[in-house]
Scaffold this motif. Structure first.
Motif, PDB file in Angstrom:
ATOM      1  N   LEU A 156      47.113  25.416  41.164  1.00  0.00           N
ATOM      2  CA  LEU A 156      47.217  23.960  41.105  1.00  0.00           C
ATOM      3  C   LEU A 156      45.893  23.276  41.417  1.00  0.00           C
ATOM      4  O   LEU A 156      45.584  22.213  40.852  1.00  0.00           O
ATOM      5  CB  LEU A 156      48.303  23.466  42.058  1.00  0.00           C
ATOM      6  N   GLN A 157      45.108  23.880  42.291  1.00  0.00           N
ATOM      7  CA  GLN A 157      43.792  23.299  42.559  1.00  0.00           C
ATOM      8  C   GLN A 157      42.940  23.282  41.289  1.00  0.00           C
ATOM      9  O   GLN A 157      42.196  22.324  41.037  1.00  0.00           O
ATOM     10  CB  GLN A 157      43.089  24.071  43.674  1.00  0.00           C
ATOM     11  N   LEU A 160      44.493  20.609  38.666  1.00  0.00           N
ATOM     12  CA  LEU A 160      44.246  19.206  38.975  1.00  0.00           C
ATOM     13  C   LEU A 160      42.829  18.762  38.650  1.00  0.00           C
ATOM     14  O   LEU A 160      42.506  17.571  38.745  1.00  0.00           O
ATOM     15  CB  LEU A 160      44.581  18.934  40.444  1.00  0.00           C
ATOM     16  N   GLN A 161      41.987  19.701  38.223  1.00  0.00           N
ATOM     17  CA  GLN A 161      40.673  19.314  37.707  1.00  0.00           C
ATOM     18  C   GLN A 161      40.783  18.723  36.308  1.00  0.00           C
ATOM     19  O   GLN A 161      39.869  18.039  35.837  1.00  0.00           O
ATOM     20  CB  GLN A 161      39.735  20.530  37.693  1.00  0.00           C
ATOM     21  N   ASP A 163      42.764  16.275  33.645  1.00  0.00           N
ATOM     22  CA  ASP A 163      43.550  15.051  33.736  1.00  0.00           C
ATOM     23  C   ASP A 163      44.650  15.023  32.676  1.00  0.00           C
ATOM     24  O   ASP A 163      44.782  14.062  31.909  1.00  0.00           O
ATOM     25  CB  ASP A 163      42.633  13.839  33.572  1.00  0.00           C
ATOM     26  N   TRP A 165      47.991  16.469  33.537  1.00  0.00           N
ATOM     27  CA  TRP A 165      49.299  16.686  34.153  1.00  0.00           C
ATOM     28  C   TRP A 165      49.803  15.410  34.809  1.00  0.00           C
ATOM     29  O   TRP A 165      49.155  14.848  35.688  1.00  0.00           O
ATOM     30  CB  TRP A 165      49.221  17.823  35.182  1.00  0.00           C
ATOM     31  N   VAL A 168      53.196  17.621  39.169  1.00  0.00           N
ATOM     32  CA  VAL A 168      53.059  19.014  39.579  1.00  0.00           C
ATOM     33  C   VAL A 168      54.237  19.357  40.483  1.00  0.00           C
ATOM     34  O   VAL A 168      54.773  18.495  41.178  1.00  0.00           O
ATOM     35  CB  VAL A 168      51.732  19.291  40.337  1.00  0.00           C
ATOM     36  N   VAL A 183      46.332  20.260  47.679  1.00  0.00           N
ATOM     37  CA  VAL A 183      46.994  19.685  46.504  1.00  0.00           C
ATOM     38  C   VAL A 183      47.267  18.193  46.675  1.00  0.00           C
ATOM     39  O   VAL A 183      46.844  17.372  45.853  1.00  0.00           O
ATOM     40  CB  VAL A 183      48.308  20.430  46.187  1.00  0.00           C
ATOM     41  N   ILE A 186      44.559  15.546  46.406  1.00  0.00           N
ATOM     42  CA  ILE A 186      44.081  15.293  45.040  1.00  0.00           C
ATOM     43  C   ILE A 186      45.111  14.511  44.231  1.00  0.00           C
ATOM     44  O   ILE A 186      44.757  13.585  43.490  1.00  0.00           O
ATOM     45  CB  ILE A 186      43.750  16.623  44.341  1.00  0.00           C
ATOM     46  N   THR A 187      46.382  14.870  44.353  1.00  0.00           N
ATOM     47  CA  THR A 187      47.402  14.150  43.581  1.00  0.00           C
ATOM     48  C   THR A 187      47.467  12.686  44.001  1.00  0.00           C
ATOM     49  O   THR A 187      47.720  11.806  43.163  1.00  0.00           O
ATOM     50  CB  THR A 187      48.788  14.797  43.733  1.00  0.00           C
ATOM     51  N   LYS A 190      44.649  10.925  42.248  1.00  0.00           N
ATOM     52  CA  LYS A 190      44.835  10.823  40.797  1.00  0.00           C
ATOM     53  C   LYS A 190      46.167  10.208  40.396  1.00  0.00           C
ATOM     54  O   LYS A 190      46.459  10.079  39.204  1.00  0.00           O
ATOM     55  CB  LYS A 190      44.700  12.216  40.162  1.00  0.00           C
ATOM     56  N   VAL A 192      49.158  11.472  40.613  1.00  0.00           N
ATOM     57  CA  VAL A 192      50.003  12.469  39.950  1.00  0.00           C
ATOM     58  C   VAL A 192      51.321  12.583  40.721  1.00  0.00           C
ATOM     59  O   VAL A 192      51.325  12.629  41.957  1.00  0.00           O
ATOM     60  CB  VAL A 192      49.287  13.831  39.897  1.00  0.00           C
TER      61      VAL A 192
END
Length: 306
Positions: A156-157, A160-161, A163, A165, A168, A183, A186-187, A190, A192
């Motif tokens: 997942l790391q 998430l790079q 764009d 998704w 997750v 995780v 970052i979500t 972004k 997510v």
């Protein structure tokens, strides 16, 4: 709100996989499993998660006949344990739609992806998913990790790079909170959407398994034994004003983690369903209990709770 999807979701999601598969693994009849799903939806849980691999899509489809399709957020998955092609994906989605008795799914996930396969899926399969989205057969793209094999969230790391998704699905629970930094940070940046699996696993209902996991973590030097009552390592959570059970604590802990949206909860038992609904209706865990849990397991990234 489920991140950038804009979907309004219940915090408690109906998980139709896991150890129970809505009771199908424990001898429940089809009608009993359908009743569980309908009871959860009627109680306000509008997010259903299934997969072609679970064998429960038909149950979900039959359960949904009693409701307005647009009132339910439906997530299903394409299994990735073997290499698939665009044609495989198209065929699988069409078959899932037939079993689910719908002409679209809200979230279509690549299921249980591992790092070594990720580059292939993002380059060869994601364009096919995007094409099916333009056809109206799915609304949002999701990806799920294989948590039992990837407790450190390596895949997942990497995912998430990119764009691409919209959602997750990540393993996160009291025992392994490593997704917080790896995780969820970052979500959140972004926007997510985050679906949490493994909130409750065997360790929370089997004291012997919990003690075994604690011993393993101490041996790995990921857990300080000074924190523990060896006979009842998480017993401090259960008290007046606190949790009523470890399962209750586990659901509430995940629900109130910043960055989580839907916590998947699976059962095939009506009584357990009511207990789970009650847990999601309770207030946050006491601040001191939550702080202690975070401190105890801050270095843990090697177990899943199973």
């Amino acid at each position: 709100i489920l991140g950038r999807t804009g979907l309004k979701v219940s915090t408690m999601g109906v998980g139709c996989g896991g150890p129970s598969r809505v009771g199908q693994r424990h001898g429940k009849t089809e009608s009993e499993s359908i009743s569980i799903i309908r009871e959860a939806i009627a109680a306000g849980s509008n997010f259903l998660d299934t997969s072609e691999a679970y064998g429960t899509e038909e149950l979900v489809g039959k359960a949904l006949k009693a409701f307005d399709r647009q009132s339910v957020i439906l997530s299903t998955k394409k299994d990735t344990r073997k290499r698939i092609t665009e044609k495989d994906l198209q065929r699988s989605l069409e078959e899932s739609l037939k079993r689910l008795r719908t002409d679209y799914v809200d979230i279509y996930n690549l299921h249980a992806v591992v790092l070594k396969d990720y580059a292939y899926f993002v380059s060869e399969i994601v364009p096919a998913m995007q094409k099916m989205r333009t056809q109206g057969k799915l609304r949002f793209l999701g990806i799920t990790e294989r948590f039992n094999e990837d407790a450190q969230h390596v895949m997942l790391q990497r995912a998430l790079q990119d764009d691409v998704w919209d959602t997750v699905m990540v393993g996160f629970n009291i025992l392994n909170q490593s997704a917080r930094e790896r995780v969820l940070r970052i979500t959140r940046e972004k926007d997510v959407g985050v679906l949490v699996m493994f909130a409750v696993r065997l360790a929370f209902s089997n004291p012997a398994r919990l003690r075994q996991i604690m011993a393993e973590l101490i041996e790995k030097k990921q857990l300080n034994p000074a924190y523990l009552d060896a006979n009842d390592p998480l017993g401090f959570l259960i008290h007046e004003g606190g949790a009523v059970s470890l399962t209750d604590a586990a659901y509430r802990f995940c629900r109130d983690e910043p960055g989580t949206h839907v916590i998947l909860s699976g059962t095939g038992d009506p009584h357990h369903l009511q207990q789970n609904i009650a847990s999601f209706s309770r207030p946050p865990l006491p601040v001191n209990d939550r702080r202690k849990i975070r401190a105890m397991f801050k270095n843990v990234d090697s177990v899943t709770g199973q």
